[in-house]
Design a protein around this motif. Structure first.
Motif, PDB file in Angstrom:
ATOM      1  N   LEU A   9       2.963  -3.343  -2.086  1.00 10.23           N
ATOM      2  CA  LEU A   9       2.411  -2.135  -1.485  1.00 10.23           C
ATOM      3  C   LEU A   9       1.180  -2.401  -0.642  1.00 10.23           C
ATOM      4  CD1 LEU A   9       2.792   0.280  -4.520  1.00 10.23           C
ATOM      5  CD2 LEU A   9       4.291   0.033  -2.553  1.00 10.23           C
ATOM      6  N   LEU A  10       0.509  -3.512  -0.870  1.00  9.15           N
ATOM      7  CA  LEU A  10      -0.712  -3.840  -0.138  1.00  9.15           C
ATOM      8  C   LEU A  10      -0.470  -5.087   0.693  1.00  9.15           C
ATOM      9  CD1 LEU A  10      -3.741  -3.455   0.448  1.00  9.15           C
ATOM     10  CD2 LEU A  10      -4.190  -4.879  -1.559  1.00  9.15           C
ATOM     11  N   HIS A  11      -0.748  -5.001   1.985  1.00 10.55           N
ATOM     12  CA  HIS A  11      -0.613  -6.146   2.879  1.00 10.55           C
ATOM     13  C   HIS A  11      -1.973  -6.437   3.502  1.00 10.55           C
ATOM     14  CE1 HIS A  11       3.777  -6.302   2.793  1.00 10.55           C
ATOM     15  NE2 HIS A  11       3.715  -4.980   2.717  1.00 10.55           N
ATOM     16  N   LEU A  12      -2.389  -7.703   3.440  1.00  7.00           N
ATOM     17  CA  LEU A  12      -3.647  -8.135   4.037  1.00  7.00           C
ATOM     18  C   LEU A  12      -3.358  -9.143   5.134  1.00  7.00           C
ATOM     19  CD1 LEU A  12      -5.760  -8.690   0.810  1.00  7.00           C
ATOM     20  CD2 LEU A  12      -5.756  -6.692   2.308  1.00  7.00           C
ATOM     21  N   LYS A  13      -4.083  -9.033   6.253  1.00  6.21           N
ATOM     22  CA  LYS A  13      -3.914  -9.971   7.359  1.00  6.21           C
ATOM     23  C   LYS A  13      -5.270 -10.522   7.767  1.00  6.21           C
ATOM     24  CE  LYS A  13       0.132  -7.848   9.476  1.00  6.21           C
ATOM     25  NZ  LYS A  13       0.684  -7.288  10.716  1.00  6.21           N
ATOM     26  N   TYR A  14      -5.304 -11.811   8.032  1.00  5.25           N
ATOM     27  CA  TYR A  14      -6.492 -12.452   8.574  1.00  5.25           C
ATOM     28  C   TYR A  14      -6.064 -13.728   9.275  1.00  5.25           C
ATOM     29  CZ  TYR A  14      -6.105 -15.169   4.269  1.00  5.25           C
ATOM     30  OH  TYR A  14      -5.632 -15.956   3.256  1.00  5.25           O
ATOM     31  N   ARG A  15      -6.898 -14.180  10.184  1.00  4.12           N
ATOM     32  CA  ARG A  15      -6.581 -15.398  10.926  1.00  4.12           C
ATOM     33  C   ARG A  15      -6.826 -16.606  10.035  1.00  4.12           C
ATOM     34  NH1 ARG A  15      -8.322 -15.487  17.034  1.00  4.12           N
ATOM     35  NH2 ARG A  15      -6.120 -15.608  17.466  1.00  4.12           N
ATOM     36  N   LYS A  16      -5.865 -17.504  10.000  1.00  7.34           N
ATOM     37  CA  LYS A  16      -5.972 -18.702   9.173  1.00  7.34           C
ATOM     38  C   LYS A  16      -7.241 -19.480   9.531  1.00  7.34           C
ATOM     39  CE  LYS A  16      -3.071 -22.375   7.422  1.00  7.34           C
ATOM     40  NZ  LYS A  16      -1.768 -22.991   7.470  1.00  7.34           N
ATOM     41  N   GLY A  17      -8.056 -19.750   8.529  1.00 12.37           N
ATOM     42  CA  GLY A  17      -9.297 -20.476   8.751  1.00 12.37           C
ATOM     43  C   GLY A  17     -10.419 -19.623   9.321  1.00 12.37           C
ATOM     44  N   LYS A  18     -10.189 -18.325   9.499  1.00 15.19           N
ATOM     45  CA  LYS A  18     -11.191 -17.435  10.100  1.00 15.19           C
ATOM     46  C   LYS A  18     -11.388 -16.168   9.265  1.00 15.19           C
ATOM     47  CE  LYS A  18     -11.361 -19.596  14.205  1.00 15.19           C
ATOM     48  NZ  LYS A  18     -12.492 -20.114  14.881  1.00 15.19           N
ATOM     49  N   ILE A  19     -11.247 -16.271   7.950  1.00 15.88           N
ATOM     50  CA  ILE A  19     -11.358 -15.080   7.095  1.00 15.88           C
ATOM     51  C   ILE A  19     -12.743 -14.439   7.216  1.00 15.88           C
ATOM     52  CG2 ILE A  19     -12.075 -16.276   4.991  1.00 15.88           C
ATOM     53  CD1 ILE A  19     -10.112 -14.319   3.509  1.00 15.88           C
ATOM     54  N   GLU A  20     -13.759 -15.231   7.590  1.00 16.80           N
ATOM     55  CA  GLU A  20     -15.102 -14.655   7.743  1.00 16.80           C
ATOM     56  C   GLU A  20     -15.185 -13.677   8.905  1.00 16.80           C
ATOM     57  OE1 GLU A  20     -14.994 -18.327  10.298  1.00 16.80           O
ATOM     58  OE2 GLU A  20     -14.320 -17.838   8.295  1.00 16.80           O
ATOM     59  N   LYS A  21     -14.210 -13.691   9.792  1.00 12.23           N
ATOM     60  CA  LYS A  21     -14.158 -12.747  10.919  1.00 12.23           C
ATOM     61  C   LYS A  21     -13.667 -11.369  10.480  1.00 12.23           C
ATOM     62  CE  LYS A  21     -15.067 -15.559  14.415  1.00 12.23           C
ATOM     63  NZ  LYS A  21     -16.042 -15.385  15.425  1.00 12.23           N
ATOM     64  N   GLY A  22     -13.089 -11.276   9.277  1.00 11.08           N
ATOM     65  CA  GLY A  22     -12.653  -9.987   8.762  1.00 11.08           C
ATOM     66  C   GLY A  22     -11.212  -9.994   8.282  1.00 11.08           C
ATOM     67  N   VAL A  23     -10.880  -8.992   7.521  1.00 11.39           N
ATOM     68  CA  VAL A  23      -9.551  -8.821   6.950  1.00 11.39           C
ATOM     69  C   VAL A  23      -9.077  -7.412   7.284  1.00 11.39           C
ATOM     70  CG1 VAL A  23      -8.215  -8.779   4.796  1.00 11.39           C
ATOM     71  CG2 VAL A  23     -10.092 -10.391   5.049  1.00 11.39           C
ATOM     72  N   VAL A  24      -7.807  -7.292   7.661  1.00 14.65           N
ATOM     73  CA  VAL A  24      -7.204  -5.996   7.923  1.00 14.65           C
ATOM     74  C   VAL A  24      -6.176  -5.743   6.831  1.00 14.65           C
ATOM     75  CG1 VAL A  24      -5.779  -4.662   9.513  1.00 14.65           C
ATOM     76  CG2 VAL A  24      -7.524  -6.193  10.407  1.00 14.65           C
TER      77      VAL A  24
END
Length: 42
Positions: A9-24
């Motif tokens: 039910l929950l999907h998280l997306k972030y750029r590989k190696g760039k999680i400090e830029k944010g999570v959607v």
């Protein structure tokens, strides 16, 4: 995109190696348009 129990039910997306830029995140909810609630079951 898979649904509910199959895909979660929950999907998280972030750029590989760039999680400090944010999570959607997105959350899938089901709504029964015919349901009613009068608040007496509290």
């Amino acid at each position: 995109m898979p649904n509910g129990a199959q895909g979660g039910l929950l999907h998280l997306k972030y750029r590989k190696g760039k999680i400090e830029k944010g999570v959607v995140g997105s959350l899938t909810l089901g709504v029964d348009p015919g349901a009613t609630h009068d608040g007496t079951d509290l």
